[in-house]
Design a protein around this motif. Structure first.
Motif, PDB file in Angstrom:
ATOM      1  N   GLY A   1      66.555  41.633  17.623  1.00 60.49           N
ATOM      2  CA  GLY A   1      66.517  43.061  17.333  1.00 60.49           C
ATOM      3  C   GLY A   1      67.879  43.711  17.431  1.00 60.49           C
ATOM      4  O   GLY A   1      68.896  43.122  17.069  1.00 60.49           O
ATOM      5  N   PRO A   2      67.940  44.955  17.927  1.00 61.17           N
ATOM      6  CA  PRO A   2      69.223  45.658  18.039  1.00 61.17           C
ATOM      7  C   PRO A   2      70.186  44.971  19.007  1.00 61.17           C
ATOM      8  O   PRO A   2      71.394  45.025  18.830  1.00 61.17           O
ATOM      9  CB  PRO A   2      68.854  47.041  18.555  1.00 61.17           C
ATOM     10  N   ARG A   3      69.649  44.303  20.008  1.00 61.48           N
ATOM     11  CA  ARG A   3      70.517  43.604  20.958  1.00 61.48           C
ATOM     12  C   ARG A   3      71.293  42.486  20.258  1.00 61.48           C
ATOM     13  O   ARG A   3      72.466  42.263  20.538  1.00 61.48           O
ATOM     14  CB  ARG A   3      69.700  43.036  22.102  1.00 61.48           C
ATOM     15  N   GLY A   4      70.654  41.790  19.360  1.00 58.40           N
ATOM     16  CA  GLY A   4      71.332  40.736  18.606  1.00 58.40           C
ATOM     17  C   GLY A   4      72.440  41.284  17.724  1.00 58.40           C
ATOM     18  O   GLY A   4      73.503  40.668  17.606  1.00 58.40           O
ATOM     19  N   SER A   5      72.197  42.440  17.087  1.00 56.32           N
ATOM     20  CA  SER A   5      73.246  43.026  16.250  1.00 56.32           C
ATOM     21  C   SER A   5      74.402  43.538  17.099  1.00 56.32           C
ATOM     22  O   SER A   5      75.557  43.468  16.670  1.00 56.32           O
ATOM     23  CB  SER A   5      72.678  44.142  15.370  1.00 56.32           C
ATOM     24  N   ARG A   6      74.123  44.018  18.301  1.00 59.53           N
ATOM     25  CA  ARG A   6      75.209  44.440  19.201  1.00 59.53           C
ATOM     26  C   ARG A   6      76.035  43.246  19.665  1.00 59.53           C
ATOM     27  O   ARG A   6      77.267  43.324  19.741  1.00 59.53           O
ATOM     28  CB  ARG A   6      74.637  45.171  20.406  1.00 59.53           C
ATOM     29  N   ILE A   7      75.383  42.142  19.980  1.00 58.09           N
ATOM     30  CA  ILE A   7      76.105  40.929  20.377  1.00 58.09           C
ATOM     31  C   ILE A   7      76.944  40.415  19.217  1.00 58.09           C
ATOM     32  O   ILE A   7      78.094  40.013  19.395  1.00 58.09           O
ATOM     33  CB  ILE A   7      75.112  39.859  20.886  1.00 58.09           C
ATOM     34  N   TRP A   8      76.379  40.449  18.008  1.00 55.97           N
ATOM     35  CA  TRP A   8      77.109  40.000  16.817  1.00 55.97           C
ATOM     36  C   TRP A   8      78.358  40.860  16.591  1.00 55.97           C
ATOM     37  O   TRP A   8      79.432  40.347  16.299  1.00 55.97           O
ATOM     38  CB  TRP A   8      76.176  40.052  15.619  1.00 55.97           C
ATOM     39  N   LEU A   9      78.217  42.181  16.742  1.00 54.21           N
ATOM     40  CA  LEU A   9      79.349  43.089  16.588  1.00 54.21           C
ATOM     41  C   LEU A   9      80.398  42.835  17.664  1.00 54.21           C
ATOM     42  O   LEU A   9      81.598  42.792  17.381  1.00 54.21           O
ATOM     43  CB  LEU A   9      78.879  44.541  16.640  1.00 54.21           C
ATOM     44  N   PHE A  10      79.958  42.635  18.892  1.00 51.73           N
ATOM     45  CA  PHE A  10      80.886  42.362  19.992  1.00 51.73           C
ATOM     46  C   PHE A  10      81.661  41.076  19.746  1.00 51.73           C
ATOM     47  O   PHE A  10      82.878  41.029  19.943  1.00 51.73           O
ATOM     48  CB  PHE A  10      80.121  42.290  21.317  1.00 51.73           C
ATOM     49  N   LEU A  11      80.969  40.027  19.321  1.00 51.27           N
ATOM     50  CA  LEU A  11      81.644  38.767  19.031  1.00 51.27           C
ATOM     51  C   LEU A  11      82.630  38.913  17.872  1.00 51.27           C
ATOM     52  O   LEU A  11      83.695  38.294  17.873  1.00 51.27           O
ATOM     53  CB  LEU A  11      80.625  37.670  18.735  1.00 51.27           C
ATOM     54  N   GLY A  12      82.292  39.737  16.880  1.00 55.02           N
ATOM     55  CA  GLY A  12      83.215  39.995  15.784  1.00 55.02           C
ATOM     56  C   GLY A  12      84.474  40.693  16.255  1.00 55.02           C
ATOM     57  O   GLY A  12      85.591  40.338  15.839  1.00 55.02           O
ATOM     58  N   PHE A  13      84.336  41.691  17.136  1.00 55.44           N
ATOM     59  CA  PHE A  13      85.513  42.364  17.672  1.00 55.44           C
ATOM     60  C   PHE A  13      86.336  41.436  18.563  1.00 55.44           C
ATOM     61  O   PHE A  13      87.569  41.486  18.552  1.00 55.44           O
ATOM     62  CB  PHE A  13      85.127  43.624  18.445  1.00 55.44           C
ATOM     63  N   VAL A  14      85.669  40.589  19.331  1.00 59.47           N
ATOM     64  CA  VAL A  14      86.394  39.629  20.167  1.00 59.47           C
ATOM     65  C   VAL A  14      87.208  38.672  19.291  1.00 59.47           C
ATOM     66  O   VAL A  14      88.366  38.373  19.594  1.00 59.47           O
ATOM     67  CB  VAL A  14      85.425  38.863  21.091  1.00 59.47           C
ATOM     68  N   MET A  15      86.609  38.199  18.196  1.00 59.50           N
ATOM     69  CA  MET A  15      87.348  37.320  17.289  1.00 59.50           C
ATOM     70  C   MET A  15      88.536  38.045  16.657  1.00 59.50           C
ATOM     71  O   MET A  15      89.608  37.457  16.481  1.00 59.50           O
ATOM     72  CB  MET A  15      86.424  36.778  16.197  1.00 59.50           C
TER      73      MET A  15
END
Length: 157
Positions: free
Chosen positions: A89-103
């Motif tokens: 759900g929304p938690r997965g999209s937040r984790i995906w966004l966070f990992l994108g910013f970390v990269m």
């Protein structure tokens, strides 16, 4: 004297209007920065062929993957307004966004590290490839931010 320029009508330019053209301008500017970043590194690699190692290009590849990851989710998905299904759900999209910013941050930091460790500290005769690598990753990261937060649809919901 004040009435001298009152009758002068300058037509407005379609591309610089706000509102409905904001998404197009943000997309064009972000794409231009992305293109310019890659063009600068390709230029440095072609002019100074021995200075740019093959591993240095991984910073740009990870920056490009970061751009794709960050811009693949909308703010509505992050807020949970438009995304209820999927794996998390929304938690997965937040984790995906966070990992994108970390990269994205990691690619900028790695290019800065390569610049100072391999081109400034060792005192190469040519420092332009290291500077080009850093500029490339900075432009890719900035274009990712412009495309993500410069669009009115994503920014204001």
């Amino acid at each position: 004297m004040s009435s001298l320029l009152e009758n002068l009508n300058i037509p407005t330019c379609i591309w610089f209007e706000g509102g409905d053209k904001r998404n197009a301008l943000a997309s064009i500017f972000a794409g231009f920065l992305f293109f310019t970043g890659w063009w600068i590194l390709i230029d440095a690699a072609s002019v100074h062929s021995g200075s740019v190692l093959a591993g240095y290009h991984m910073c740009g590849v990870f920056g490009t993957l970061s751009l794709i990851m960050v811009n693949s989710v909308s703010n509505a998905q992050i807020r949970g307004d438009a995304f209820e299904g999927g794996c998390m759900g929304p938690r997965g999209s937040r984790i995906w966004l966070f990992l994108g910013f970390v990269m994205g941050f990691a690619s900028v930091i790695a290019s800065c590290w390569i610049l100072f460790a391999d081109f400034v500290a060792i005192e190469h005769t040519v420092q332009w490839p290291g500077v080009a690598l850093f500029i490339q990753n900075a432009f890719i990261f900035i274009s990712s931010l412009i495309y993500k937060f410069g669009r009115s649809e994503d920014l204001w919901g």
